[in-house]
Design a protein around this motif. Structure first.
Motif, mmCIF file in Angstrom:
data_model
loop_
_atom_site.group_PDB
_atom_site.id
_atom_site.type_symbol
_atom_site.label_atom_id
_atom_site.label_comp_id
_atom_site.label_asym_id
_atom_site.label_seq_id
_atom_site.Cartn_x
_atom_site.Cartn_y
_atom_site.Cartn_z
ATOM 1 N N GLU A 96 -2.859 65.366 -3.896
ATOM 2 C CA GLU A 96 -3.631 66.294 -3.094
ATOM 3 C C GLU A 96 -3.129 67.728 -3.268
ATOM 4 N N ALA A 97 -1.810 67.876 -3.366
ATOM 5 C CA ALA A 97 -1.257 69.216 -3.594
ATOM 6 C C ALA A 97 -1.732 69.761 -4.937
ATOM 7 N N ALA A 98 -1.732 68.913 -5.947
ATOM 8 C CA ALA A 98 -2.192 69.339 -7.276
ATOM 9 C C ALA A 98 -3.679 69.681 -7.252
ATOM 10 N N ARG A 99 -4.456 68.887 -6.518
ATOM 11 C CA ARG A 99 -5.900 69.139 -6.438
ATOM 12 C C ARG A 99 -6.181 70.475 -5.766
ATOM 13 N N ALA A 110 3.877 76.975 -6.729
ATOM 14 C CA ALA A 110 4.055 78.369 -6.312
ATOM 15 C C ALA A 110 3.157 79.282 -7.150
ATOM 16 N N GLY A 111 2.448 80.175 -6.460
ATOM 17 C CA GLY A 111 1.523 81.074 -7.143
ATOM 18 C C GLY A 111 0.099 80.578 -7.136
ATOM 19 N N VAL A 149 2.555 69.607 4.803
ATOM 20 C CA VAL A 149 2.762 68.194 4.481
ATOM 21 C C VAL A 149 3.811 67.577 5.405
ATOM 22 N N GLY A 150 3.431 66.471 6.030
ATOM 23 C CA GLY A 150 4.339 65.759 6.919
ATOM 24 C C GLY A 150 4.964 64.563 6.227
ATOM 25 N N LEU A 155 10.608 66.144 -1.091
ATOM 26 C CA LEU A 155 9.358 66.083 -1.834
ATOM 27 C C LEU A 155 8.501 67.311 -1.557
ATOM 28 N N VAL A 156 8.412 67.718 -0.298
ATOM 29 C CA VAL A 156 7.563 68.866 0.062
ATOM 30 C C VAL A 156 8.075 70.133 -0.612
ATOM 31 N N ASP A 157 9.378 70.338 -0.584
ATOM 32 C CA ASP A 157 9.956 71.522 -1.230
ATOM 33 C C ASP A 157 9.678 71.522 -2.733
ATOM 34 N N ARG A 158 9.734 70.342 -3.341
ATOM 35 C CA ARG A 158 9.467 70.236 -4.778
ATOM 36 C C ARG A 158 8.015 70.596 -5.075
ATOM 37 N N LEU A 159 7.107 70.144 -4.229
ATOM 38 C CA LEU A 159 5.700 70.483 -4.408
ATOM 39 C C LEU A 159 5.476 71.980 -4.219
#
Length: 353
Positions: free
Chosen positions: A260-263, A290-291, A275-276, A281-285
């Motif tokens: 979903e983050a990628a989408r 970023a940008g 993101v909960g 994982l959230v920090d990595r996403l």
């Protein structure tokens, strides 16, 4: 840290195809960068049978290593860099307590199908296998629970009550269709043993366990996130409380959240996603997108056991493999056949769906 990372890289080169390093998405970046395979519980389980390396180094918690042993080829060794990395949720469903409950239900005429979240011990998986059940992950819980409900005998979902309720709601089950077990010292509570108790007819029985990390995320944090980031989307892992999931724009496994983050980054640049789930994982996403898309944690959610795997103990594990002194994970072989059956049954159910 740089010296440790360089030493791991050099060791991996020397060991070559003899070693495969697997890592769960909740591992920190310092560990993940050395992994040959990363994924959520379902993806990692799917990948183990195809690994040909002599040694599987599993960067995750203890029950994940046990699952890898069950699915590994004969002669392969599984190693845990941090054998003391346990899972609080998995300890909430002792095997003997589950066996007592299932025996009491069966003796009373309720031959429920037990469905155990994969976040459980080998001993618990063996009990589930003995009673004709299976396991599931957050990614396939809906498919597996649907299969179990279709058997027409009711389901005992353990140990995560939140995941059980959230998936039950997705399948159309309401408050009258589920019961949270109270449990006594030796199985069902005295009240629940009464044949007139609602649990004897309720389709979905829930074990009273949860993930303490996801359980701490709240509806107040969602309100604060929406106030601070107007127009943001909020998504969470289904181990969160049902009232949290009800307020989210989407919910799903770690792989779902990653996708979903990628989408959003591709389709709605400039958007914000809250993101909960586990913060690593959230920090990595957030760094990955970023940008393009802002990805922020709903709240602090660090799993201390996942954090026990470090570059230092990963290096020590690889060094021990090279010198022949590594001690692979050993499991009770008597528990393996019924426990392995729960995992293979899960993979078969998903393959057929």
């Amino acid at each position: 840290m740089h010296d440790t990372a360089a030493a791991i890289t050099a060791l991996k080169s020397r060991l070559g195809s003899r070693v495969c390093i697997m890592g769960h998405h909740y591992q920190n970046d310092a560990v993940v960068r050395h992994c040959d395979i990363t994924g959520d519980s379902l993806e990692l389980a799917r990948r183990v049978p195809d690994i040909t390396a002599d040694h599987i180094v599993f960067c995750g918690v203890y029950f994940m290593g046990e699952s890898a042993v069950l699915l590994a080829k004969a002669g392969q060794q599984v190693h845990l860099p941090a054998p003391d990395a346990d899972c609080a949720m998995s300890l909430m469903s002792p095997a003997e307590s589950a066996r007592a409950v299932l025996r009491q239900l069966h003796d009373g005429g309720r031959r429920v199908i037990p469905v155990a979240y994969v976040n459980t011990t080998l001993a618990l998986k063996a009990v589930v296998g003995e009673f004709g059940g299976t396991v599931c992950t957050s990614a396939n819980a809906r498919t597996v629970m649907r299969w179990a409900l279709d058997q027409g005998q009711g389901v005992l979902f353990l140990p995560d009550r939140h995941l059980g309720r959230n998936v039950g709601k997705q399948l159309g089950l309401g408050p009258d269709d589920w019961h949270l077990l109270e449990l006594g010292a030796d199985g069902l509570s005295p009240a629940e043993r009464d044949p007139a108790h609602r649990l004897w007819k309720t389709p979905l029985l829930l074990w009273p366990g949860c993930c303490p990390i996801h359980d701490h995320l709240t509806v107040e944090q969602i309100a604060a996130a929406r106030a601070a980031h107007p127009g943001c989307l909020v998504m969470a892992h289904p181990e969160c409380r049902p009232e949290v999931i009800d307020l989210c724009d989407g919910a799903g496994s770690t792989s779902f959240l990653i996708n979903e983050a990628a989408r959003l980054a591709a389709e709605k640049p400039g958007s914000t996603l809250i993101v909960g789930t586990e913060t690593n994982l959230v920090d990595r996403l957030g760094e990955r997108h970023a940008g393009s898309c802002t990805v922020l944690p709903l709240g602090p959610a660090i799993c201390p056991d996942m954090g026990k795997v470090t570059e230092k103990n990963l290096l020590a594990t690889l060094q021990a493999i090279e010198t022949g002194t590594a001690e692979p994970l050993e499991v009770d072989q008597a528990l393996c056949p019924p426990a392995r059956q729960t995992l293979t049954r899960m993979l078969e159910i998903c393959a057929a769906s």
